[in-house]
Design a protein around this motif. Sequence first.
Motif, PDB file in Angstrom:
ATOM      1  N   GLN A 278       0.824  -1.211   0.000  1.00 40.08           N
ATOM      2  CA  GLN A 278       0.000   0.000   0.000  1.00 40.08           C
ATOM      3  C   GLN A 278       0.862   1.266   0.000  1.00 40.08           C
ATOM      4  O   GLN A 278       0.524   2.260  -0.650  1.00 40.08           O
ATOM      5  CB  GLN A 278      -0.930  -0.005   1.205  1.00 40.08           C
ATOM      6  N   PRO A 283      -3.155  -1.486  -4.235  1.00 39.23           N
ATOM      7  CA  PRO A 283      -4.259  -2.014  -3.427  1.00 39.23           C
ATOM      8  C   PRO A 283      -4.031  -3.482  -3.093  1.00 39.23           C
ATOM      9  O   PRO A 283      -3.296  -4.184  -3.793  1.00 39.23           O
ATOM     10  CB  PRO A 283      -5.487  -1.822  -4.324  1.00 39.23           C
ATOM     11  N   ARG A 300     -11.731   0.555   0.613  1.00 37.95           N
ATOM     12  CA  ARG A 300     -11.081   1.815   0.235  1.00 37.95           C
ATOM     13  C   ARG A 300      -9.639   1.612  -0.215  1.00 37.95           C
ATOM     14  O   ARG A 300      -9.193   2.219  -1.189  1.00 37.95           O
ATOM     15  CB  ARG A 300     -11.127   2.793   1.413  1.00 37.95           C
ATOM     16  N   THR A 301      -8.891   0.768   0.488  1.00 31.90           N
ATOM     17  CA  THR A 301      -7.502   0.511   0.093  1.00 31.90           C
ATOM     18  C   THR A 301      -7.302  -0.946  -0.314  1.00 31.90           C
ATOM     19  O   THR A 301      -6.216  -1.324  -0.740  1.00 31.90           O
ATOM     20  CB  THR A 301      -6.527   0.856   1.236  1.00 31.90           C
ATOM     21  N   GLY A 302      -8.350  -1.739  -0.173  1.00 32.09           N
ATOM     22  CA  GLY A 302      -8.264  -3.142  -0.525  1.00 32.09           C
ATOM     23  C   GLY A 302      -9.525  -3.868  -0.144  1.00 32.09           C
ATOM     24  O   GLY A 302     -10.513  -3.261   0.276  1.00 32.09           O
ATOM     25  N   GLN A 327      -9.673   3.590 -11.059  1.00 28.34           N
ATOM     26  CA  GLN A 327     -10.242   3.182  -9.764  1.00 28.34           C
ATOM     27  C   GLN A 327      -9.204   2.432  -8.940  1.00 28.34           C
ATOM     28  O   GLN A 327      -9.110   2.629  -7.719  1.00 28.34           O
ATOM     29  CB  GLN A 327     -11.480   2.317  -9.978  1.00 28.34           C
ATOM     30  N   ARG A 328      -8.422   1.559  -9.611  1.00 29.53           N
ATOM     31  CA  ARG A 328      -7.348   0.866  -8.878  1.00 29.53           C
ATOM     32  C   ARG A 328      -6.321   1.875  -8.374  1.00 29.53           C
ATOM     33  O   ARG A 328      -5.821   1.765  -7.250  1.00 29.53           O
ATOM     34  CB  ARG A 328      -6.665  -0.183  -9.760  1.00 29.53           C
ATOM     35  N   SER A 330      -6.882   4.952  -7.590  1.00 25.95           N
ATOM     36  CA  SER A 330      -7.491   5.671  -6.472  1.00 25.95           C
ATOM     37  C   SER A 330      -7.381   4.866  -5.182  1.00 25.95           C
ATOM     38  O   SER A 330      -7.084   5.419  -4.113  1.00 25.95           O
ATOM     39  CB  SER A 330      -8.956   5.972  -6.781  1.00 25.95           C
ATOM     40  N   MET A 331      -7.610   3.554  -5.280  1.00 26.98           N
ATOM     41  CA  MET A 331      -7.438   2.703  -4.108  1.00 26.98           C
ATOM     42  C   MET A 331      -5.989   2.704  -3.643  1.00 26.98           C
ATOM     43  O   MET A 331      -5.705   2.752  -2.441  1.00 26.98           O
ATOM     44  CB  MET A 331      -7.890   1.277  -4.420  1.00 26.98           C
ATOM     45  N   GLY A 335      -4.434   3.936  -0.094  1.00 23.77           N
ATOM     46  CA  GLY A 335      -3.586   3.054   0.703  1.00 23.77           C
ATOM     47  C   GLY A 335      -2.299   3.727   1.121  1.00 23.77           C
ATOM     48  O   GLY A 335      -1.845   3.580   2.263  1.00 23.77           O
TER      49      GLY A 335
END
Length: 363
Positions: A278, A283, A300-302, A327-328, A330-331, A335
């Motif tokens: 992270q 993610p 949110r982070t995974g 989107q990935r 953003s996660m 993280g």
Amino acid sequence: MNFVFVGTSLGARGTETHLMCLVQALVRAGHHVVTVAREGGYIAREFRAQGLPVEPGVFRNAADFRGLLSVSRAIRRTRPHWLVGSFGHEYWPLLAMGALTGTPVALFRHLNSRLKTMSRRLLPRWARRFIVVSEAMRSNLVAKGVPSERIQCLYNPLDVDYFRVDEAERTAARKALGVGEQEVLVGFVGALKLEKGAFRLAEAFNRAMPQSPHLRALWVGEEAAHAHLRQLFSPSLQDRHILKGWTRDMRTLYAAMDVATMPSEWVEPFGRVSIEAQACGVPVLASRIGGLPETLLEGRTGLLLPPGDVVAWSDALVTLARMEPAQRRSMGEAGTRFVRERFAAERISREFISLLESSGAQV
């Protein structure tokens, strides 16, 4: 403060990394630390290269007199406010040396392995601080009869200036691995064993890859297990798996990943791979077991998944592979913020000092 840390292990795993990262952060904060470490071992080599003081020593077992002499020399040299241990076979010698010299002892517990009855009853009482690395570990010990007030929790520290996002490194790393820009690379880092979930993760990839033509897998673990792991891959999918041995610097491989996994099927005390990934903007998919849920923000982070559930893991791999790259990312960005705010070594070292100084802690 002055400290003597003791870590005479030859290994280079999570416990050793924890000790080194915490010592380095304490030194940067202006504290004085001498570490008793085995000559030629990972900790001693790294600290000497950094110019940090090392007192040579080894505890081959709890009754090794030579180890006691080494700790005694370090105490005379440092006049520490605290004596700190992290390895089970060193607990009792350090408590004895602390009692003899009037030095308070802090013990870190990094494993969920069963403590013997006497150790479970006495270690948390005789150590001035008995520290675990997750709330899950605390709950595990309380369930076995250890009073909650005798246990403190302090998460693993991470050098977030070392583990960080590097877009230039990502491009170079993926090119070196032969991974295309449109491909989604999912990584596993850890021992290639049943308890770490590697084998059922391989089954999950066998189900997910035919549904996701851009999905690829990166496996980082001991080379001796690579042949067995390859036998688990569907023959038609062999070329979509990349196998790498252990590497001292994981940053390049994290940079190449789109997603990291921790599919453990045993009660993990924490989850260092999760926070490292992270921090590098990746993610994480992790098992909902042990301390792993404490290392990420679910959704949110995974994502957290049932350990050993091949169908659930396969579905999650497909979901992440089909997710829009933005989107990935953003996660991954969430993280990075989360890890920097919660696990940065400087923050953890301050919390460690506060824990030692707290009058509210049980003594």
